[in-house]
Scaffold this motif. Sequence first.
Motif, PDB file in Angstrom:
ATOM      1  N   UNK A  52      55.623  41.154  27.462  1.00 11.57           N
ATOM      2  CA  UNK A  52      54.479  42.046  27.631  1.00 11.57           C
ATOM      3  C   UNK A  52      53.374  41.605  26.670  1.00 11.57           C
ATOM      4  N   UNK A  53      52.236  42.236  26.798  1.00 15.68           N
ATOM      5  CA  UNK A  53      51.154  41.996  25.854  1.00 15.68           C
ATOM      6  C   UNK A  53      51.409  42.816  24.581  1.00 15.68           C
ATOM      7  N   UNK A  54      50.563  42.650  23.616  1.00 18.93           N
ATOM      8  CA  UNK A  54      50.691  43.374  22.343  1.00 18.93           C
ATOM      9  C   UNK A  54      50.153  44.789  22.538  1.00 18.93           C
ATOM     10  N   UNK A  74      46.333  40.135  18.409  1.00 18.10           N
ATOM     11  CA  UNK A  74      47.765  39.956  18.180  1.00 18.10           C
ATOM     12  C   UNK A  74      48.400  39.446  19.467  1.00 18.10           C
ATOM     13  N   UNK A  75      49.321  38.511  19.338  1.00 17.06           N
ATOM     14  CA  UNK A  75      50.124  38.029  20.452  1.00 17.06           C
ATOM     15  C   UNK A  75      51.537  38.562  20.277  1.00 17.06           C
ATOM     16  N   UNK A  94      54.840  50.863  12.683  1.00 17.91           N
ATOM     17  CA  UNK A  94      55.220  49.489  12.378  1.00 17.91           C
ATOM     18  C   UNK A  94      55.829  48.900  13.644  1.00 17.91           C
ATOM     19  N   UNK A  95      55.271  47.788  14.104  1.00 18.52           N
ATOM     20  CA  UNK A  95      55.724  47.153  15.339  1.00 18.52           C
ATOM     21  C   UNK A  95      56.343  45.811  14.979  1.00 18.52           C
ATOM     22  N   UNK A  96      57.636  45.676  15.271  1.00 16.72           N
ATOM     23  CA  UNK A  96      58.386  44.498  14.861  1.00 16.72           C
ATOM     24  C   UNK A  96      58.460  43.429  15.934  1.00 16.72           C
ATOM     25  N   UNK A  97      57.679  42.367  15.736  1.00 19.61           N
ATOM     26  CA  UNK A  97      57.780  41.172  16.580  1.00 19.61           C
ATOM     27  C   UNK A  97      58.817  40.280  15.902  1.00 19.61           C
ATOM     28  N   UNK A 111      53.756  44.303  12.349  1.00 18.73           N
ATOM     29  CA  UNK A 111      52.363  44.744  12.331  1.00 18.73           C
ATOM     30  C   UNK A 111      52.311  46.231  11.980  1.00 18.73           C
ATOM     31  N   UNK A 112      51.405  46.579  11.094  1.00 16.54           N
ATOM     32  CA  UNK A 112      51.226  47.983  10.711  1.00 16.54           C
ATOM     33  C   UNK A 112      49.861  48.459  11.201  1.00 16.54           C
TER      34      UNK A 112
END
Length: 143
Positions: A52-54, A74-75, A94-97, A111-112
Amino acid sequence: MIAAIAAMAIVADWGSPTALCSLEREEINESSGLACSFLYDDVYYTHNDSGDTARFFRFSASGAITGTFGLANVTATDWEAMASAKVSGVSYLYLGDIGDNARKRKAISIHRVAEPKGSSRDLPVVETYTITYPDAPHDCEAL
């Protein structure tokens, strides 16, 4: 032995899990991360796994999607998890890639962003934490 028995006595019986809601939107095809809101009661966030996209989605306890938010510049490689926290009075997501099934990524990212208020839009990233493991790449599935 007595300490172990005493510890077992205070463990709560939470019962069986129950479903909160269903997210039946075409855009949410592989919900991976889940976080609760610190700003609103009965509001949650999710995002899709890799492919998916960010972006992430806000939804209510009834399953209604109430917002879609992108991360500017962001990618998304392999988003696996998310978390929410209140820091110095500000609510953050907080998004964990952090996923790496092939164990080939040189670094992973968290990413925060400030928890969004209002309608769908792109959000600025407050901070990105770039993480490298000291030994070799790993596939991380939880944040």
